[in-house]
Design a protein around this motif. Structure first.
Motif, mmCIF file in Angstrom:
data_model
loop_
_atom_site.group_PDB
_atom_site.id
_atom_site.type_symbol
_atom_site.label_atom_id
_atom_site.label_comp_id
_atom_site.label_asym_id
_atom_site.label_seq_id
_atom_site.Cartn_x
_atom_site.Cartn_y
_atom_site.Cartn_z
ATOM 1 N N LEU A 1 -9.842 4.618 7.459
ATOM 2 C CA LEU A 1 -10.569 3.607 6.671
ATOM 3 C C LEU A 1 -11.740 4.247 5.935
ATOM 4 C CD1 LEU A 1 -10.647 0.633 9.205
ATOM 5 C CD2 LEU A 1 -9.058 1.019 7.317
ATOM 6 N N VAL B 1 -1.465 -3.232 -3.877
ATOM 7 C CA VAL B 1 -1.232 -4.557 -4.450
ATOM 8 C C VAL B 1 -1.842 -5.559 -3.481
ATOM 9 C CG1 VAL B 1 0.482 -6.232 -5.227
ATOM 10 C CG2 VAL B 1 0.916 -3.793 -5.521
ATOM 11 N N SER B 2 -2.730 -6.403 -4.005
ATOM 12 C CA SER B 2 -3.407 -7.359 -3.151
ATOM 13 C C SER B 2 -2.516 -8.581 -2.886
ATOM 14 C CB SER B 2 -4.709 -7.803 -3.814
ATOM 15 O OG SER B 2 -5.189 -8.952 -3.176
ATOM 16 N N GLY C 1 -10.728 -5.943 1.879
ATOM 17 C CA GLY C 1 -10.245 -5.964 3.261
ATOM 18 C C GLY C 1 -9.742 -4.592 3.660
ATOM 19 N N MET C 2 -8.956 -4.619 4.732
ATOM 20 C CA MET C 2 -8.513 -3.359 5.342
ATOM 21 C C MET C 2 -7.564 -2.558 4.456
ATOM 22 S SD MET C 2 -10.099 -3.487 8.088
ATOM 23 C CE MET C 2 -9.463 -2.645 9.511
ATOM 24 N N ARG C 3 -6.700 -3.252 3.721
ATOM 25 C CA ARG C 3 -5.710 -2.537 2.909
ATOM 26 C C ARG C 3 -6.427 -1.637 1.890
ATOM 27 N NH1 ARG C 3 -0.842 -4.924 2.755
ATOM 28 N NH2 ARG C 3 -1.774 -6.981 2.589
ATOM 29 N N GLU D 1 -3.647 -11.309 -1.614
ATOM 30 C CA GLU D 1 -4.449 -12.499 -1.883
ATOM 31 C C GLU D 1 -4.457 -12.839 -3.377
ATOM 32 O OE1 GLU D 1 -8.024 -12.323 0.613
ATOM 33 O OE2 GLU D 1 -9.013 -13.217 -1.132
ATOM 34 N N CYS E 1 2.566 3.339 8.045
ATOM 35 C CA CYS E 1 1.668 4.445 8.417
ATOM 36 C C CYS E 1 0.227 3.953 8.460
ATOM 37 C CB CYS E 1 1.765 5.583 7.401
ATOM 38 S SG CYS E 1 3.416 6.269 7.315
ATOM 39 N N LEU F 1 0.868 -1.185 0.000
ATOM 40 C CA LEU F 1 0.000 0.000 0.000
ATOM 41 C C LEU F 1 0.904 1.234 0.000
ATOM 42 C CD1 LEU F 1 -2.716 1.425 0.270
ATOM 43 C CD2 LEU F 1 -2.670 0.951 2.722
ATOM 44 N N ALA G 1 -8.339 1.186 3.587
ATOM 45 C CA ALA G 1 -7.449 2.282 4.009
ATOM 46 C C ALA G 1 -7.085 3.164 2.810
ATOM 47 C CB ALA G 1 -6.195 1.710 4.656
ATOM 48 N N LEU H 1 -3.645 4.642 7.959
ATOM 49 C CA LEU H 1 -4.505 5.525 7.153
ATOM 50 C C LEU H 1 -5.949 5.396 7.631
ATOM 51 C CD1 LEU H 1 -3.084 4.735 3.588
ATOM 52 C CD2 LEU H 1 -2.192 6.290 5.335
ATOM 53 N N HIS I 1 6.254 -3.868 7.552
ATOM 54 C CA HIS I 1 5.408 -4.243 6.410
ATOM 55 C C HIS I 1 3.928 -3.916 6.625
ATOM 56 C CE1 HIS I 1 4.282 -7.785 8.760
ATOM 57 N NE2 HIS I 1 3.275 -7.910 7.924
HETATM 58 N N1 LIG Z 1 -5.665 1.650 8.670
HETATM 59 C C1 LIG Z 1 -4.721 1.071 7.922
HETATM 60 N N2 LIG Z 1 -3.784 1.835 7.338
HETATM 61 C C2 LIG Z 1 -2.820 1.278 6.572
HETATM 62 N N3 LIG Z 1 -2.725 -0.039 6.325
HETATM 63 C C3 LIG Z 1 -3.640 -0.832 6.876
HETATM 64 C C4 LIG Z 1 -4.685 -0.338 7.694
HETATM 65 N N4 LIG Z 1 -5.449 -1.377 8.090
HETATM 66 C C5 LIG Z 1 -4.889 -2.472 7.548
HETATM 67 N N5 LIG Z 1 -3.805 -2.161 6.820
HETATM 68 C C6 LIG Z 1 -2.923 -3.079 6.076
HETATM 69 O O1 LIG Z 1 -3.740 -4.030 5.472
HETATM 70 C C7 LIG Z 1 -3.265 -5.330 5.830
HETATM 71 C C8 LIG Z 1 -4.417 -6.259 5.936
HETATM 72 O O2 LIG Z 1 -5.004 -6.295 4.725
HETATM 73 P P1 LIG Z 1 -6.318 -7.146 4.458
HETATM 74 O O3 LIG Z 1 -5.938 -8.540 4.081
HETATM 75 O O4 LIG Z 1 -7.334 -6.944 5.511
HETATM 76 O O5 LIG Z 1 -6.812 -6.269 3.235
HETATM 77 P P2 LIG Z 1 -7.202 -6.597 1.746
HETATM 78 O O6 LIG Z 1 -7.751 -5.300 1.254
HETATM 79 O O7 LIG Z 1 -8.045 -7.828 1.711
HETATM 80 O O8 LIG Z 1 -5.817 -6.842 1.042
HETATM 81 P P3 LIG Z 1 -5.241 -8.173 0.367
HETATM 82 O O9 LIG Z 1 -6.009 -8.339 -0.890
HETATM 83 O O10 LIG Z 1 -3.823 -7.808 0.187
HETATM 84 O O11 LIG Z 1 -5.466 -9.299 1.370
HETATM 85 C C9 LIG Z 1 -2.594 -5.148 7.146
HETATM 86 O O12 LIG Z 1 -1.599 -6.148 7.320
HETATM 87 C C10 LIG Z 1 -1.991 -3.791 7.032
HETATM 88 O O13 LIG Z 1 -0.718 -3.853 6.409
#
Ligand SMILES: Nc1ncnc2c1ncn2[C@@H]1O[C@H](COP(=O)(O)OP(=O)(O)OP(=O)(O)O)[C@@H](O)[C@H]1O
Length: 285
Positions: free
Chosen positions: A195, A225-226, A205-207, A228, A191, A136, A210, A193, A175
């Motif tokens: 949501l 970049v995902s 998800g959270m990434r 998953e 850092c 991210l 954010a 961010l 990371h």
């Molecule tokens: N508030 C936030 N600010 C910045 N990064 C965050 C925040 N919350 C979560 N993250 C990042 O997102 C990661 C978790 O991603 P998560 O798997 O929930 O998201 P995702 O959108 O499904 O992404 P992916 O497709 O990569 O799995 C955490 O390990 C952290 O690095």
């Protein structure tokens, strides 16, 4: 009550009207600049109280010739202006930053040349995607990301692809969270961010949330970049845009390399100054 107003109107000449018009335009410009910034509520509240207070005070001073009270009010006014400068320091800094980027001032050497970062970001995202490593990256544009930089670890390094790949490697302490890029340099990692809300029907998800959150609160560009799926997305103006790998270099160059940066470059300078404090809701094409 009607008579003094009549007297006031009769005593006004064209010079007074010009002064009132200039003041009105100035106040309008300041209010537009501050609209939807974190200080907008303060301005509205304090503005109404101060305007009412000063109007009544000026009427009393003129009516009873209270010169000493007038002097005290002048001091209060000066202090208030100073206080407003402190409260709106981030907004003023952003305005000055825009001034520095104004093409008309480049002959003075005011505007800096920023290195092109789209190539490095493209290569980093492609490498992370290939290795299924989540990433991210927030790229600061005109609005400062300082409050978010302070939530992470300061780095201040050249934008290096190996460094970014190392930061996002899941065995490293930095990371988790976002990397922030400012003026072509990696300024901070890990850092936090704010949501945001994902588009209806898209499971994220959270990434990704954010990324949407920060892009909604500021004019930053977010590269995601995902982990998953390896999918690469951009977030701008609160919108998520999934970008095919072969389109990434082009999209990043369009958004970040000044001469072709469409939305910002085409907007007139003064329009941008006035809109600087506002969130854009322009959908990503
Ligand atoms: N508030 C936030 N600010 C910045 N990064 C965050 C925040 N919350 C979560 N993250 C990042 O997102 C990661 C978790 O991603 P998560 O798997 O929930 O998201 P995702 O959108 O499904 O992404 P992916 O497709 O990569 O799995 C955490 O390990 C952290 O690095």
């Amino acid at each position: 009550m009607g008579k003094p107003v009549q007297v006031l109107f009769d005593s006004m000449d064209s010079r007074d009207l010009i002064e009132i018009a200039i003041l009105a335009v100035g106040i309008y410009a300041v209010l537009r600049f501050l609209r939807r910034t974190r200080g907008a509520g303060i301005v509205r509240g304090l503005g109404i109280v101060f305007c009412g207070f000063f109007l009544v005070a000026q009427l009393l001073i003129a009516r009873f010739d209270l010169t000493e009270l007038g002097k005290v009010l002048d001091y209060i006014l000066a202090t208030t202006v100073f206080g407003l400068l402190v409260i709106f320091q981030p907004e003023l800094r952003r305005g000055l930053m825009l001034l520095g980027q104004y093409r008309g001032l480049q002959f003075l050497g005011v505007a800096d040349e920023l290195p092109s970062i789209s190539k490095s970001l493209t290569d980093t995202a492609l490498a992370l995607s290939k290795d299924r490593v989540g990433g991210l990256i927030a790229v600061q544009r005109e609005q400062s990301l300082q409050p978010y930089i302070e939530t992470g670890e300061r780095i201040d390094s050249e934008l290096s692809i190996p460094l970014l790949r190392t930061i996002f490697h899941d065995q490293t302490p930095l990371h988790d969270g976002a990397v922030i890029v400012q003026r072509g340099r990696i300024i901070a990692a890990a850092c936090q961010l704010p949501l945001g809300n994902p588009p209806v029907g898209l499971r994220t998800g959270m990434r990704h949330r954010a990324a949407i959150g920060l892009s909604d609160e500021t004019d930053a560009l977010l590269l995601i970049v995902s982990e998953e799926s390896g999918r690469i997305s951009l977030a701008m103006h609160g919108q998520l845009e999934i970008v095919p790998r072969d389109q990434l270099a082009k999209r990043l160059a369009e958004e970040l390399d000044a001469p072709s940066a469409p939305a910002e470059a085409k907007r007139s300078y003064w329009n941008r100054i006035l809109r600087a404090g506002r969130k854009s809701v322009t959908p990503v094409s």
